[in-house]
Design a protein around this motif. Structure first.
Motif, PDB file in Angstrom:
ATOM      1  N   MET A 283     141.839   4.414  19.012  1.00  0.00           N
ATOM      2  CA  MET A 283     140.637   3.699  18.662  1.00  0.00           C
ATOM      3  C   MET A 283     139.834   3.453  19.939  1.00  0.00           C
ATOM      4  O   MET A 283     140.399   3.169  20.990  1.00  0.00           O
ATOM      5  N   ILE A 284     138.523   3.546  19.824  1.00  0.00           N
ATOM      6  CA  ILE A 284     137.618   3.268  20.938  1.00  0.00           C
ATOM      7  C   ILE A 284     136.637   2.185  20.500  1.00  0.00           C
ATOM      8  O   ILE A 284     135.983   2.315  19.464  1.00  0.00           O
ATOM      9  N   ILE A 285     136.542   1.127  21.300  1.00  0.00           N
ATOM     10  CA  ILE A 285     135.664  -0.007  21.008  1.00  0.00           C
ATOM     11  C   ILE A 285     134.605  -0.072  22.104  1.00  0.00           C
ATOM     12  O   ILE A 285     134.925  -0.014  23.292  1.00  0.00           O
ATOM     13  N   ASN A 286     133.363  -0.213  21.701  1.00  0.00           N
ATOM     14  CA  ASN A 286     132.242  -0.246  22.636  1.00  0.00           C
ATOM     15  C   ASN A 286     131.871  -1.688  22.966  1.00  0.00           C
ATOM     16  O   ASN A 286     131.357  -2.415  22.129  1.00  0.00           O
ATOM     17  N   LEU A 287     132.106  -2.088  24.228  1.00  0.00           N
ATOM     18  CA  LEU A 287     131.778  -3.435  24.679  1.00  0.00           C
ATOM     19  C   LEU A 287     130.616  -3.447  25.673  1.00  0.00           C
ATOM     20  O   LEU A 287     130.519  -4.321  26.524  1.00  0.00           O
ATOM     21  N   THR A 288     129.700  -2.463  25.585  1.00  0.00           N
ATOM     22  CA  THR A 288     128.563  -2.409  26.502  1.00  0.00           C
ATOM     23  C   THR A 288     127.394  -3.277  26.051  1.00  0.00           C
ATOM     24  O   THR A 288     126.496  -3.544  26.838  1.00  0.00           O
ATOM     25  N   GLY A 289     127.366  -3.655  24.789  1.00  0.00           N
ATOM     26  CA  GLY A 289     126.245  -4.426  24.264  1.00  0.00           C
ATOM     27  C   GLY A 289     125.158  -3.574  23.638  1.00  0.00           C
ATOM     28  O   GLY A 289     124.183  -4.099  23.117  1.00  0.00           O
ATOM     29  N   LYS A 290     125.301  -2.251  23.693  1.00  0.00           N
ATOM     30  CA  LYS A 290     124.325  -1.344  23.072  1.00  0.00           C
ATOM     31  C   LYS A 290     125.069  -0.110  22.576  1.00  0.00           C
ATOM     32  O   LYS A 290     126.146   0.217  23.075  1.00  0.00           O
ATOM     33  N   PRO A 291     124.523   0.594  21.581  1.00  0.00           N
ATOM     34  CA  PRO A 291     125.208   1.799  21.098  1.00  0.00           C
ATOM     35  C   PRO A 291     125.366   2.831  22.222  1.00  0.00           C
ATOM     36  O   PRO A 291     124.497   2.964  23.076  1.00  0.00           O
ATOM     37  N   VAL A 292     126.487   3.519  22.209  1.00  0.00           N
ATOM     38  CA  VAL A 292     126.747   4.592  23.181  1.00  0.00           C
ATOM     39  C   VAL A 292     126.855   5.901  22.412  1.00  0.00           C
ATOM     40  O   VAL A 292     127.626   6.001  21.460  1.00  0.00           O
ATOM     41  N   ARG A 293     126.059   6.896  22.833  1.00  0.00           N
ATOM     42  CA  ARG A 293     126.073   8.215  22.208  1.00  0.00           C
ATOM     43  C   ARG A 293     126.712   9.211  23.158  1.00  0.00           C
ATOM     44  O   ARG A 293     126.321   9.286  24.321  1.00  0.00           O
ATOM     45  N   VAL A 294     127.675   9.985  22.646  1.00  0.00           N
ATOM     46  CA  VAL A 294     128.360  11.000  23.448  1.00  0.00           C
ATOM     47  C   VAL A 294     128.095  12.360  22.809  1.00  0.00           C
ATOM     48  O   VAL A 294     128.464  12.593  21.660  1.00  0.00           O
ATOM     49  N   TYR A 295     127.450  13.244  23.569  1.00  0.00           N
ATOM     50  CA  TYR A 295     127.036  14.557  23.071  1.00  0.00           C
ATOM     51  C   TYR A 295     128.042  15.656  23.360  1.00  0.00           C
ATOM     52  O   TYR A 295     127.981  16.720  22.771  1.00  0.00           O
ATOM     53  N   GLY A 296     128.953  15.458  24.285  1.00  0.00           N
ATOM     54  CA  GLY A 296     129.943  16.475  24.631  1.00  0.00           C
ATOM     55  C   GLY A 296     129.590  17.177  25.924  1.00  0.00           C
ATOM     56  O   GLY A 296     128.441  17.165  26.368  1.00  0.00           O
ATOM     57  N   PRO A 297     130.581  17.800  26.568  1.00  0.00           N
ATOM     58  CA  PRO A 297     130.387  18.380  27.900  1.00  0.00           C
ATOM     59  C   PRO A 297     129.422  19.555  27.943  1.00  0.00           C
ATOM     60  O   PRO A 297     128.882  19.871  29.003  1.00  0.00           O
ATOM     61  N   ASP A 298     129.177  20.211  26.827  1.00  0.00           N
ATOM     62  CA  ASP A 298     128.280  21.375  26.816  1.00  0.00           C
ATOM     63  C   ASP A 298     126.843  21.028  26.441  1.00  0.00           C
ATOM     64  O   ASP A 298     126.005  21.923  26.317  1.00  0.00           O
ATOM     65  N   ALA A 299     126.534  19.754  26.298  1.00  0.00           N
ATOM     66  CA  ALA A 299     125.175  19.348  25.926  1.00  0.00           C
ATOM     67  C   ALA A 299     124.201  19.712  27.040  1.00  0.00           C
ATOM     68  O   ALA A 299     124.526  19.586  28.223  1.00  0.00           O
TER      69      ALA A 299
ATOM     70  N   ARG B 146     132.077 -13.409  44.517  1.00  0.00           N
ATOM     71  CA  ARG B 146     133.245 -12.962  43.754  1.00  0.00           C
ATOM     72  C   ARG B 146     132.723 -12.443  42.428  1.00  0.00           C
ATOM     73  O   ARG B 146     131.869 -13.064  41.798  1.00  0.00           O
ATOM     74  N   HIS B 147     133.233 -11.285  42.009  1.00  0.00           N
ATOM     75  CA  HIS B 147     132.842 -10.700  40.719  1.00  0.00           C
ATOM     76  C   HIS B 147     133.834 -11.158  39.658  1.00  0.00           C
ATOM     77  O   HIS B 147     135.044 -11.017  39.829  1.00  0.00           O
ATOM     78  N   ASN B 148     133.318 -11.689  38.574  1.00  0.00           N
ATOM     79  CA  ASN B 148     134.140 -12.141  37.457  1.00  0.00           C
ATOM     80  C   ASN B 148     133.713 -11.393  36.197  1.00  0.00           C
ATOM     81  O   ASN B 148     132.523 -11.250  35.933  1.00  0.00           O
ATOM     82  N   VAL B 149     134.684 -10.933  35.434  1.00  0.00           N
ATOM     83  CA  VAL B 149     134.406 -10.241  34.182  1.00  0.00           C
ATOM     84  C   VAL B 149     134.716 -11.190  33.024  1.00  0.00           C
ATOM     85  O   VAL B 149     135.783 -11.794  32.985  1.00  0.00           O
ATOM     86  N   ALA B 150     133.763 -11.305  32.110  1.00  0.00           N
ATOM     87  CA  ALA B 150     133.940 -12.145  30.922  1.00  0.00           C
ATOM     88  C   ALA B 150     133.855 -11.269  29.682  1.00  0.00           C
ATOM     89  O   ALA B 150     133.152 -10.261  29.666  1.00  0.00           O
ATOM     90  N   GLY B 151     134.569 -11.649  28.644  1.00  0.00           N
ATOM     91  CA  GLY B 151     134.490 -10.941  27.376  1.00  0.00           C
ATOM     92  C   GLY B 151     135.337  -9.685  27.296  1.00  0.00           C
ATOM     93  O   GLY B 151     135.179  -8.897  26.363  1.00  0.00           O
ATOM     94  N   LEU B 152     136.234  -9.481  28.248  1.00  0.00           N
ATOM     95  CA  LEU B 152     137.095  -8.303  28.237  1.00  0.00           C
ATOM     96  C   LEU B 152     138.447  -8.695  27.644  1.00  0.00           C
ATOM     97  O   LEU B 152     139.189  -9.478  28.230  1.00  0.00           O
ATOM     98  N   PRO B 153     138.760  -8.182  26.458  1.00  0.00           N
ATOM     99  CA  PRO B 153     140.028  -8.564  25.828  1.00  0.00           C
ATOM    100  C   PRO B 153     141.220  -7.941  26.559  1.00  0.00           C
ATOM    101  O   PRO B 153     141.061  -6.979  27.315  1.00  0.00           O
TER     102      PRO B 153
END
Length: 120
Positions: free
Chosen positions: A1-17, A65-72
């Protein structure tokens, strides 16, 4: 399973795009909808009192210092798509993926990526 936590849709076209996707090819991809809330990176300022001289100007320097929030926590058989800065700051998380190699439309706007990669 892949979950997108970027906040916007992510489109993947493939390496030959191609670099530029025609309008009739915009749907030929895998779309990962955004989950809410997204993982995000916050900067905590630890010290703001230093300066450096560059030519005749002073440049303020901050210790942060960099802090990450919302990462399960990690889950078996689950990968998380995150923004590149979140992936880089989250050392040792092999379950994280970042979108790589942008694909554009005819106007030059980024519409997706060719693949997902691990920042580890």
């Amino acid at each position: 399973m892949i979950i997108n936590l970027t906040g916007k849709p992510v489109r993947v076209y493939g390496p030959d795009a191609p670099d530029v996707i025609a309008d009739d090819q915009l749907d030929g991809c895998t779309v990962f909808p955004a989950e809410v809330p997204p993982a995000r990176m916050a900067i905590e300022v630890l010290d703001a009192g230093q300066e450096a001289l560059h030519g005749i100007r002073t440049v303020p320097l901050y210790l942060v210092r960099h802090n990450v929030a919302g990462l399960p926590p990690r889950r078996p058989n689950t990968h998380l798509i995150v923004e590149p800065i979140v992936g880089v700051v989250s050392h040792g998380r092999a379950d994280l993926l970042i979108p790589l190699d942008e694909v554009h439309d005819a106007t030059g706007a980024a519409v997706g990526h060719r693949f997902l990669g691990s920042p580890c």
